[in-house]
Design an enzyme around this catalytic site. Structure first.
Site, PDB file in Angstrom:
ATOM      1  N   HIS A  73      59.505  18.717 -35.518  1.00 11.53           N
ATOM      2  CA  HIS A  73      59.621  17.810 -34.152  1.00 11.53           C
ATOM      3  C   HIS A  73      60.017  18.813 -33.161  1.00 11.53           C
ATOM      4  CE1 HIS A  73      63.028  21.627 -35.193  1.00 11.53           C
ATOM      5  NE2 HIS A  73      62.974  21.098 -36.033  1.00 11.53           N
ATOM      6  N   ASP A  89      59.183  23.431 -39.386  1.00  8.52           N
ATOM      7  CA  ASP A  89      58.158  24.775 -38.948  1.00  8.52           C
ATOM      8  C   ASP A  89      57.699  24.993 -40.175  1.00  8.52           C
ATOM      9  OD1 ASP A  89      60.726  25.784 -40.060  1.00  8.52           O
ATOM     10  OD2 ASP A  89      61.241  26.590 -37.407  1.00  8.52           O
TER      11      ASP A  89
END
EC number: 3.1.3.2
Length: 426
Positions: free
Chosen positions: A29, A276
């Protein structure tokens, strides 16, 4: 003579027939606010949408990503009118991931935003890395010698272990030796946003904090010094299996298309928005983490992996691209670094690519994650109201059977006695 040479080169290049048949895009994101807390009133004002939410910069990063994808694939590969059958836009249910993907889609197709699919967090094993698997506690215990109290904390909040990894990494630094209790993840984001930070958090401390933050992520994503094949499978194994299966299916479809003229356009462009903690194990799976991120470095916002599948002169091949910086518009070709692919080559045979990483893929991460719990649940006897009714009926029937047997035996014994009496009287 020289002109003839260049002309021959152009003829050879023109004679190579290349057809793009599928694209998979996986990104983190855009820029967000700190998840746990901020360190100043200025930061609180800057991150006005709230903790963990996408920032204005995050939206800009998503728009740029949408532009990169639009320029590369819209019109030339997918219909600019946005045919939803050609697309699969799938996001983690976390709002920052959803908003990132929606912004990317809206930029790619300004007249008709693609539908974004998602699944509730507990049920999403595709894009939400699981941190509460039974086996992980054992792995963490090996790394940190957890006490019983630590184990209870880790079961309640897995990020407790991440903090342990962070504090362990801090002890190996120069600038952060006594700063293990500071909110380093927040300070990183605040400094990157141009906000005021404490004087001790200088450029040296900032650079070291990136390595420290990576360590905190590495233990949760099962990579680097905390590498675990099973941990990686649980987090990214289902998505990678889907990608490999999709690629193989598209190749088979196009092979059939040569003789049967069938359509192979379904979901030929797939875009995934995640975290992540998913990007790291995917890069580890492909064997390119250090090559694309650097040693012990976390992925930046909007870090993007693109896998293009194409037919080149009737041979199915794959190209792997990576975008590291959220402000970049260029894509780096990293195909030659991917595990099992020909070193230094710009294309990788599909068969070699899809067989690169069997130890890291799975079709059922749920059973691997919660294996012991599943067995326990299956072996438990749960007494429902219906179960009690059935048990009561069974007991009554058993009592009735015992009574009937008793009366039959008693009647039979009486009959024998009466017969004997009659025999004696006669």
């Amino acid at each position: 003579m020289r002109v003839l040479f260049y002309v021959s080169i152009l003829v050879i290049i023109a004679s190579v027939h290349t057809q793009l048949i599928s694209v998979h895009v996986i990104f983190r994101h855009g820029a967000r606010a700190p998840v746990l807390n901020v360190t100043s009133e200025e930061a609180k004002s800057y991150f006005y949408r709230g903790l963990g939410q996408l920032t204005d910069e995050g939206f800009e990063q998503a728009r740029l990503m949408g532009k990169v994808l639009r320029d590369r694939y819209v019109n030339s590969f997918v219909d600019a009118r946005m045919l939803s059958s050609q697309l699969l836009f799938r996001s983690s249910p976390v709002e920052r991931c959803l908003m990132t993907l929606q912004t990317v889609g809206n930029t790619m197709f300004p007249n008709a935003t693609p539908p974004v699919q998602t699944v509730a967090k507990p049920d999403d094993f595709l894009l939400v890395p699981k941190l509460d698997c039974d086996f992980q506690l054992g792995e963490w215990d090996n790394y940190f010698n957890l006490t019983e109290s630590d184990k209870k904390m880790a079961r309640k909040n897995p990020w407790f272990v991440s903090d342990k990894a962070l504090r362990k990494a801090v002890t190996k630094t120069d600038f952060l030796q006594d700063r293990g209790g500071e909110n380093l993840p927040a300070l990183i984001l605040e400094k990157e946003a141009g906000l005021a930070v404490p004087s001790w958090f200088n450029e040296g401390a900032y650079k070291e904090s990136l390595h420290v933050f990576y360590s905190a992520l590495a233990v949760m994503s099962s990579v680097g010094e905390y590498k675990s094949s099973k941990g990686i499978r649980i987090k990214s194994g289902l998505l990678m299996e889907k990608v490999f299966n999709d690629i193989q299916e598209k190749v088979r479809c196009h092979e059939k298309k040569e003789v049967s003229n069938i359509k192979c356009d379904i979901h030929k462009l797939q875009v995934f928005s995640s975290h992540d903690l998913l990007i790291l194990p995917i890069l580890e799976t492909l064997g390119i983490r250090e090559e694309v991120l650097g040693k012990d470095m976390p992925p930046e916002f909007m870090s993007t992996i693109i896998i293009e599948t194409m037919i080149v002169d009737n041979s199915p091949v794959v190209k792997v691209l990576f975008r590291k910086n959220p402000r970049e518009i260029t894509l780096r070709d990293v195909t030659g670094f991917v595990k099992n692919c020909p070193p230094g080559q710009p294309l990788c045979p599909v068969q070699r690519f899809t067989s690169c990483c069997n130890e890291f893929i799975t079709s059922d991460p749920k059973s691997e994650c919660y294996a012991e719990t599943t067995v326990e649940k299956q072996s438990e006897w749960v007494m429902t109201p219906l179960s009690w009714i059935i048990v009561a009926i069974a007991i009554l029937l058993l009592i009735a059977l015992i009574l009937m047997t008793y009366f039959v035996i008693r009647y039979k014994n009486r009959s024998i006695v009466n017969i004997k009496k009659l025999s004696l009287e006669n």
